[in-house]
Design a protein around this motif. Structure first.
Motif, short mmCIF file in Angstrom:
data_model
loop_
_atom_site.label_atom_id
_atom_site.label_comp_id
_atom_site.label_asym_id
_atom_site.label_seq_id
_atom_site.Cartn_x
_atom_site.Cartn_y
_atom_site.Cartn_z
N ARG A 93 0.82 -1.22 0.00
CA ARG A 93 0.00 0.00 0.00
C ARG A 93 0.85 1.27 0.00
O ARG A 93 0.61 2.21 0.76
CB ARG A 93 -0.95 0.00 1.20
N ARG A 94 1.86 1.28 -0.88
CA ARG A 94 2.71 2.46 -0.99
C ARG A 94 2.67 2.99 -2.41
O ARG A 94 2.69 2.22 -3.37
CB ARG A 94 4.16 2.11 -0.63
N PRO A 95 2.63 4.31 -2.59
CA PRO A 95 2.68 4.87 -3.95
C PRO A 95 4.09 4.76 -4.51
O PRO A 95 5.07 4.63 -3.76
CB PRO A 95 2.30 6.35 -3.72
N HIS A 96 4.18 4.81 -5.81
CA HIS A 96 5.49 4.81 -6.46
C HIS A 96 6.11 6.20 -6.30
O HIS A 96 5.41 7.21 -6.42
CB HIS A 96 5.35 4.46 -7.94
N PRO A 97 7.43 6.30 -6.05
CA PRO A 97 8.03 7.63 -5.82
C PRO A 97 7.93 8.57 -7.02
O PRO A 97 8.03 9.79 -6.85
CB PRO A 97 9.50 7.30 -5.50
N LEU A 98 7.74 8.05 -8.23
CA LEU A 98 7.62 8.90 -9.42
C LEU A 98 6.20 8.92 -9.97
O LEU A 98 5.96 9.40 -11.07
CB LEU A 98 8.59 8.42 -10.51
N GLN A 99 5.24 8.43 -9.21
CA GLN A 99 3.87 8.32 -9.67
C GLN A 99 3.17 9.67 -9.76
O GLN A 99 2.43 9.94 -10.70
CB GLN A 99 3.09 7.38 -8.74
N GLY A 100 3.42 10.52 -8.77
CA GLY A 100 2.76 11.82 -8.75
C GLY A 100 1.25 11.67 -8.69
O GLY A 100 0.72 10.87 -7.92
N ASP A 101 0.55 12.42 -9.56
CA ASP A 101 -0.91 12.32 -9.62
C ASP A 101 -1.37 11.30 -10.66
O ASP A 101 -2.57 11.16 -10.89
CB ASP A 101 -1.52 13.70 -9.96
N GLY A 102 -0.42 10.61 -11.30
CA GLY A 102 -0.77 9.66 -12.34
C GLY A 102 -0.97 8.26 -11.79
O GLY A 102 -1.12 8.04 -10.59
N ARG A 103 -0.97 7.29 -12.72
CA ARG A 103 -1.15 5.90 -12.34
C ARG A 103 0.16 5.31 -11.84
O ARG A 103 1.23 5.84 -12.10
CB ARG A 103 -1.66 5.09 -13.53
N LEU A 104 0.04 4.19 -11.14
CA LEU A 104 1.23 3.48 -10.68
C LEU A 104 2.12 3.09 -11.85
O LEU A 104 3.35 3.23 -11.79
CB LEU A 104 0.80 2.24 -9.89
N LEU A 105 1.51 2.62 -12.95
CA LEU A 105 2.30 2.22 -14.12
C LEU A 105 3.04 3.39 -14.73
O LEU A 105 4.13 3.23 -15.29
CB LEU A 105 1.40 1.56 -15.17
N ASP A 106 2.47 4.59 -14.65
CA ASP A 106 3.17 5.78 -15.17
C ASP A 106 4.48 6.00 -14.42
O ASP A 106 5.52 6.30 -15.03
CB ASP A 106 2.28 7.02 -15.03
N GLY A 107 4.44 5.84 -13.11
CA GLY A 107 5.66 6.00 -12.31
C GLY A 107 6.68 4.93 -12.62
O GLY A 107 7.88 5.20 -12.70
#
Length: 322
Positions: A142-156
């Motif tokens: 349950r952690r966001p990707h550090p480069l995800q920002g406001d986008g999708r997990l795959l974007d990060g």
């Protein structure tokens, strides 16, 4: 589920914990030598790679092997840390670097140049995994990707993979952890960094072409020219680790010349790899499904390489898959 050789087999365990990444031009590697303990210089390993691919697990295993490990160190202070390590007698230093340090990419080239001038050439261990595996691991913690920002997990994930392309190309050791559990990754790290630093360390990786080519292999060889035990009813349910399947595969015309030629190639390139500062080699041996031929050939090749004095381990990537 991925399988491992009889030397490295372990029960299934929870997936590798998630983390983060980097990028840099390849440092020039000096010829390898075997200095005495008293004159051995500082050995520096930079651990990096994709978020969720196993950086923290890699660092933990290095620490268990006696390495002094520093996590999330700003690259700009790494030369000073190396100087302090030398002054205090530390001879094995591992540093985990990732994109949590936002100036990471700008600092790395100058940092590597300064280290080279001081006589320390870092080795880079790069861990990666497929997009779907990273998504599953990130979601499980349950952690966001550090480069995800406001986008999708795959974007990060895709952004990180692009940023790290140069670093991956410069890496001394690339490990794809997509089908590895924490113990299997630990075995790879122990094999690579738990012994003498002047010997080429070989990993023989069996796989099935139907499941994709291993991206972390330095060389790939195809053994589908050998008859397939799958079509022998009594051998079909067994694997290349069993004596009957192994005997069947190794007795086929072409098996012995193939193994002899491959053994000669690998023992020949080993000295050249060491001269160029390359300490690790991953050899992929593939058949259709990774169950019979590639497994048997990998085990026999590893046995021969060990007899030739090359520290060798075996990983059976697709053993156990349907």
């Amino acid at each position: 589920m991925a399988g491992v050789s009889t030397e490295t087999a372990t029960p299934p365990t929870p997936p590798i914990a998630a983390e983060a990444a980097t990028s840099v031009p390849e440092p020039v590697r000096p010829a390898s030598a075997a200095p005495s303990a008293e004159e051995r210089p500082l050995r520096l390993v930079v651990v990096s790679g994709m978020s969720g691919a196993g950086r923290s697990t890699t660092a933990d295993n290095l620490e268990d092997l006696g390495w002094y490990v520093v996590d999330n160190l700003p690259p700009s202070v790494l030369p000073d840390v190396c100087d302090e390590a030398r002054r205090t007698g530390i001879r094995q230093l591992a540093v985990v670097l990732d994109v949590r340090t936002r100036s990471f990419f700008e600092q790395l080239p100058a940092m590597f140049a300064e280290l080279k001038e001081s006589g320390t050439v870092p080795e880079i261990v790069y861990v990666e995994a497929s997009d779907d595996v990273i998504v599953r691991r990130q979601e499980s913690v349950r952690r966001p990707h550090p480069l995800q920002g406001d986008g999708r997990l795959l974007d990060g994930i895709h952004r990180e993979r692009e940023l790290l392309a140069t670093l991956r190309a410069a890496a001394d050791l690339v490990i794809d952890t997509s089908s590895l559990n924490v113990h299997q990754l630990g075995s790879r790290i122990t094999h690579a960094y738990g012994g003498p630093d002047h010997a080429l360390r070989v990993t023989v990786l069996s796989f099935g072409f139907k499941n994709g080519i291993p991206l972390d292999a330095d060389m790939i060889f195809d053994v589908r020219f050998l008859p397939n035990p799958h079509w022998v009813p009594e051998l079909r349910p067994q694997t290349g680790l069993s004596a009957p399947v192994s005997a069947y595969v190794l007795s086929q015309p072409g098996a012995e010349p193939f193994l002899t030629s491959l053994e000669s190639v690998l023992t020949t390139v080993a000295s050249g790899y060491l001269h160029e500062g390359k300490r690790f080699a991953t050899i992929g041996i593939g058949c259709t499904g990774g169950k019979h031929r590639s497994t048997a050939i990998s085990e026999e090749l590893a046995r021969r390489l060990r007899a030739d004095g090359l520290p060798t381990t075996v990983l059976h990537r697709d053993l156990g898959r349907e």
